[in-house]
Design a protein around this motif. Structure first.
Motif, PDB file in Angstrom:
ATOM      1  N   LYS A  66      47.438  95.293  28.832  1.00 35.62           N
ATOM      2  CA  LYS A  66      47.913  94.056  28.200  1.00 35.62           C
ATOM      3  C   LYS A  66      49.090  94.331  27.268  1.00 35.62           C
ATOM      4  O   LYS A  66      50.061  93.568  27.227  1.00 35.62           O
ATOM      5  N   ALA A  67      49.006  95.440  26.526  1.00 37.40           N
ATOM      6  CA  ALA A  67      50.103  95.794  25.626  1.00 37.40           C
ATOM      7  C   ALA A  67      51.349  96.191  26.411  1.00 37.40           C
ATOM      8  O   ALA A  67      52.478  95.842  26.037  1.00 37.40           O
ATOM      9  N   ALA A  68      51.152  96.920  27.515  1.00 34.86           N
ATOM     10  CA  ALA A  68      52.284  97.386  28.313  1.00 34.86           C
ATOM     11  C   ALA A  68      52.984  96.246  29.029  1.00 34.86           C
ATOM     12  O   ALA A  68      54.204  96.288  29.239  1.00 34.86           O
ATOM     13  N   GLU A  69      52.225  95.217  29.404  1.00 32.68           N
ATOM     14  CA  GLU A  69      52.840  94.047  30.050  1.00 32.68           C
ATOM     15  C   GLU A  69      53.900  93.426  29.152  1.00 32.68           C
ATOM     16  O   GLU A  69      54.941  92.976  29.627  1.00 32.68           O
ATOM     17  N   ASN A  70      53.630  93.405  27.856  1.00 31.96           N
ATOM     18  CA  ASN A  70      54.594  92.837  26.916  1.00 31.96           C
ATOM     19  C   ASN A  70      55.847  93.696  26.793  1.00 31.96           C
ATOM     20  O   ASN A  70      56.909  93.200  26.444  1.00 31.96           O
ATOM     21  N   LEU A  71      55.701  94.982  27.089  1.00 28.31           N
ATOM     22  CA  LEU A  71      56.841  95.907  26.994  1.00 28.31           C
ATOM     23  C   LEU A  71      57.701  95.879  28.249  1.00 28.31           C
ATOM     24  O   LEU A  71      58.919  95.728  28.163  1.00 28.31           O
ATOM     25  N   CYS A  72      57.061  96.045  29.394  1.00 31.08           N
ATOM     26  CA  CYS A  72      57.875  96.223  30.610  1.00 31.08           C
ATOM     27  C   CYS A  72      57.399  95.398  31.801  1.00 31.08           C
ATOM     28  O   CYS A  72      57.668  95.752  32.958  1.00 31.08           O
ATOM     29  N   GLY A  73      56.689  94.299  31.521  1.00 27.17           N
ATOM     30  CA  GLY A  73      56.386  93.316  32.549  1.00 27.17           C
ATOM     31  C   GLY A  73      55.762  93.881  33.804  1.00 27.17           C
ATOM     32  O   GLY A  73      54.754  94.584  33.769  1.00 27.17           O
ATOM     33  N   GLY A  74      56.388  93.573  34.946  1.00 26.96           N
ATOM     34  CA  GLY A  74      55.854  93.962  36.237  1.00 26.96           C
ATOM     35  C   GLY A  74      55.767  95.462  36.440  1.00 26.96           C
ATOM     36  O   GLY A  74      54.969  95.931  37.261  1.00 26.96           O
ATOM     37  N   THR A  75      56.553  96.224  35.697  1.00 26.14           N
ATOM     38  CA  THR A  75      56.492  97.676  35.818  1.00 26.14           C
ATOM     39  C   THR A  75      55.131  98.194  35.362  1.00 26.14           C
ATOM     40  O   THR A  75      54.623  99.190  35.887  1.00 26.14           O
ATOM     41  N   ALA A  76      54.521  97.510  34.400  1.00 25.01           N
ATOM     42  CA  ALA A  76      53.184  97.894  33.941  1.00 25.01           C
ATOM     43  C   ALA A  76      52.169  97.713  35.061  1.00 25.01           C
ATOM     44  O   ALA A  76      51.283  98.554  35.257  1.00 25.01           O
ATOM     45  N   GLU A  77      52.300  96.616  35.801  1.00 28.71           N
ATOM     46  CA  GLU A  77      51.408  96.377  36.931  1.00 28.71           C
ATOM     47  C   GLU A  77      51.589  97.445  38.001  1.00 28.71           C
ATOM     48  O   GLU A  77      50.610  97.932  38.591  1.00 28.71           O
ATOM     49  N   GLU A  78      52.831  97.840  38.245  1.00 27.93           N
ATOM     50  CA  GLU A  78      53.098  98.892  39.227  1.00 27.93           C
ATOM     51  C   GLU A  78      52.485 100.223  38.784  1.00 27.93           C
ATOM     52  O   GLU A  78      51.919 100.952  39.601  1.00 27.93           O
ATOM     53  N   ALA A  79      52.604 100.518  37.493  1.00 33.20           N
ATOM     54  CA  ALA A  79      52.045 101.767  36.973  1.00 33.20           C
ATOM     55  C   ALA A  79      50.525 101.765  37.096  1.00 33.20           C
ATOM     56  O   ALA A  79      49.919 102.781  37.460  1.00 33.20           O
ATOM     57  N   ARG A  80      49.908 100.635  36.782  1.00 34.39           N
ATOM     58  CA  ARG A  80      48.453 100.550  36.900  1.00 34.39           C
ATOM     59  C   ARG A  80      48.019 100.657  38.359  1.00 34.39           C
ATOM     60  O   ARG A  80      47.038 101.358  38.677  1.00 34.39           O
ATOM     61  N   SER A  81      48.733  99.991  39.248  1.00 32.85           N
ATOM     62  CA  SER A  81      48.402 100.055  40.673  1.00 32.85           C
ATOM     63  C   SER A  81      48.509 101.482  41.193  1.00 32.85           C
ATOM     64  O   SER A  81      47.691 101.925  42.010  1.00 32.85           O
ATOM     65  N   GLN A  82      49.515 102.190  40.706  1.00 27.64           N
ATOM     66  CA  GLN A  82      49.692 103.590  41.092  1.00 27.64           C
ATOM     67  C   GLN A  82      48.485 104.424  40.666  1.00 27.64           C
ATOM     68  O   GLN A  82      47.980 105.248  41.440  1.00 27.64           O
ATOM     69  N   ALA A  83      48.007 104.209  39.445  1.00 26.50           N
ATOM     70  CA  ALA A  83      46.840 104.945  38.960  1.00 26.50           C
ATOM     71  C   ALA A  83      45.587 104.555  39.727  1.00 26.50           C
ATOM     72  O   ALA A  83      44.752 105.410  40.060  1.00 26.50           O
ATOM     73  N   TRP A  84      45.446 103.274  40.047  1.00 35.64           N
ATOM     74  CA  TRP A  84      44.276 102.814  40.780  1.00 35.64           C
ATOM     75  C   TRP A  84      44.261 103.351  42.209  1.00 35.64           C
ATOM     76  O   TRP A  84      43.199 103.677  42.748  1.00 35.64           O
ATOM     77  N   GLN A  85      45.434 103.425  42.824  1.00 36.35           N
ATOM     78  CA  GLN A  85      45.504 103.962  44.178  1.00 36.35           C
ATOM     79  C   GLN A  85      45.087 105.432  44.218  1.00 36.35           C
ATOM     80  O   GLN A  85      44.479 105.891  45.180  1.00 36.35           O
ATOM     81  N   SER A  86      45.405 106.148  43.161  1.00 35.43           N
ATOM     82  CA  SER A  86      45.084 107.579  43.112  1.00 35.43           C
ATOM     83  C   SER A  86      43.633 107.841  42.723  1.00 35.43           C
ATOM     84  O   SER A  86      43.025 108.799  43.213  1.00 35.43           O
ATOM     85  N   TYR A  87      43.080 106.989  41.837  1.00 33.05           N
ATOM     86  CA  TYR A  87      41.760 107.292  41.273  1.00 33.05           C
ATOM     87  C   TYR A  87      40.740 106.166  41.443  1.00 33.05           C
ATOM     88  O   TYR A  87      39.618 106.283  40.962  1.00 33.05           O
ATOM     89  N   GLY A  88      41.125 105.114  42.156  1.00 33.08           N
ATOM     90  CA  GLY A  88      40.190 104.036  42.392  1.00 33.08           C
ATOM     91  C   GLY A  88      40.220 103.006  41.271  1.00 33.08           C
ATOM     92  O   GLY A  88      40.599 103.300  40.148  1.00 33.08           O
ATOM     93  N   GLU A  89      39.824 101.789  41.598  1.00 32.24           N
ATOM     94  CA  GLU A  89      39.774 100.740  40.597  1.00 32.24           C
ATOM     95  C   GLU A  89      38.619 100.991  39.635  1.00 32.24           C
ATOM     96  O   GLU A  89      37.639 101.666  39.980  1.00 32.24           O
ATOM     97  N   PRO A  90      38.725 100.458  38.419  1.00 34.39           N
ATOM     98  CA  PRO A  90      37.638 100.643  37.450  1.00 34.39           C
ATOM     99  C   PRO A  90      36.322 100.089  37.977  1.00 34.39           C
ATOM    100  O   PRO A  90      36.291  99.164  38.791  1.00 34.39           O
ATOM    101  N   LEU A  91      35.228 100.671  37.516  1.00 29.73           N
ATOM    102  CA  LEU A  91      33.910 100.177  37.885  1.00 29.73           C
ATOM    103  C   LEU A  91      33.777  98.712  37.484  1.00 29.73           C
ATOM    104  O   LEU A  91      34.229  98.306  36.416  1.00 29.73           O
ATOM    105  N   PRO A  92      33.147  97.907  38.317  1.00 26.58           N
ATOM    106  CA  PRO A  92      32.926  96.506  37.944  1.00 26.58           C
ATOM    107  C   PRO A  92      31.926  96.415  36.791  1.00 26.58           C
ATOM    108  O   PRO A  92      31.161  97.353  36.541  1.00 26.58           O
ATOM    109  N   GLU A  93      31.944  95.300  36.098  1.00 24.19           N
ATOM    110  CA  GLU A  93      31.004  95.100  35.006  1.00 24.19           C
ATOM    111  C   GLU A  93      29.644  94.744  35.596  1.00 24.19           C
ATOM    112  O   GLU A  93      29.368  93.589  35.905  1.00 24.19           O
ATOM    113  N   ALA A  94      28.825  95.743  35.751  1.00 20.10           N
ATOM    114  CA  ALA A  94      27.498  95.553  36.343  1.00 20.10           C
ATOM    115  C   ALA A  94      26.548  96.569  35.719  1.00 20.10           C
ATOM    116  O   ALA A  94      26.974  97.574  35.136  1.00 20.10           O
TER     117      ALA A  94
END
Length: 222
Positions: free
Chosen positions: A28-56
């Motif tokens: 959320k903080a990074a979105e304010n800094l660099c917009g869509g680039t933050a989403e790309e960075a997060r997607s890159q991390a998720w592709q490498s290590y998987g999406e966070p565990l769901p709230e369960a």
């Protein structure tokens, strides 16, 4: 290992979930800094290590045939994904991303401390009471790692040593800067302590001891 889930398993799972929650603060903080680039960075991390565990509930997610192994893997995944995300932000958004991450760590430390304080079970008027709260919220390996060695334990001061940063192998594995990550983690700890009791301060007092890699910390009345 037995398929029985004990309170210690939920205790550790909740700390893992804290890292996952902090990752959202960073995003959320990074979105304010660099917009869509933050989403790309997060997607890159998720592709490498998987999406966070769901709230369960843990019962619904854990591998009951390998409880210990599953929890250890989730520690490695959560810490690695967070570090990879931060490094990707720095690589793509510049050094300003470090300041943004620092703010996010501080805000999440405040958030976690307020939750801890609301439980009403910690003696936050003493350094050992604050240290106990840290251990319940700060992810620092598996219980069997016995990471911390307490060197001083008084109402006004707790000093402990961690024989090597348990998170560092995960940071190095993803190519993150360990000095930056240590600084961010310390920001979280300092904010956590300050909210529980502003009459105490958290400090990292040493990086090495007796010639071996270690970290030494203190909670001290100010």
């Amino acid at each position: 290992m037995s398929a029985f889930l004990a309170p210690i398993h939920y205790w550790l799972y909740n700390k893992i979930r804290g890292v996952i929650e902090r990752e959202q603060f960073i995003f959320k903080a990074a979105e304010n800094l660099c917009g869509g680039t933050a989403e790309e960075a997060r997607s890159q991390a998720w592709q490498s290590y998987g999406e966070p565990l769901p709230e369960a509930d843990l019962q619904e997610q854990i591998d009951h045939s390998n409880i210990h192994g599953w929890l250890q893997r989730q520690i490695n995944v959560a810490e690695s994904r967070e570090a990879a995300f931060i490094q990707a932000l720095v690589d793509n958004c510049g050094d300003a991303a470090i300041d943004v991450a620092q703010t996010a760590f501080r805000e999440h430390g405040v958030h976690a401390a307020r939750h801890a304080d609301a439980q009403g079970k910690y003696e936050t008027s003493t350094a050992p009471g604050i240290y106990k709260a840290i251990n319940d919220y700060y992810l620092n390996g598996m219980p069997c790692d016995q990471a911390d060695a307490v060197l001083e334990n008084t109402p006004d001061k707790m000093v402990w040593e961690n024989a090597g940063c348990l998170q560092e192998p995960n940071w190095k594995r993803v190519g993150a800067d360990s000095k930056i990550m240590q600084k961010l983690y310390n920001e979280w700890l300092a904010a956590f302590v300050n909210i529980l009791n502003p009459g105490f301060a958290f400090n990292q007092t040493a990086d090495t001891h007796a010639g071996a890699k270690s970290n030494r910390y203190e909670i001290v009345r100010v």
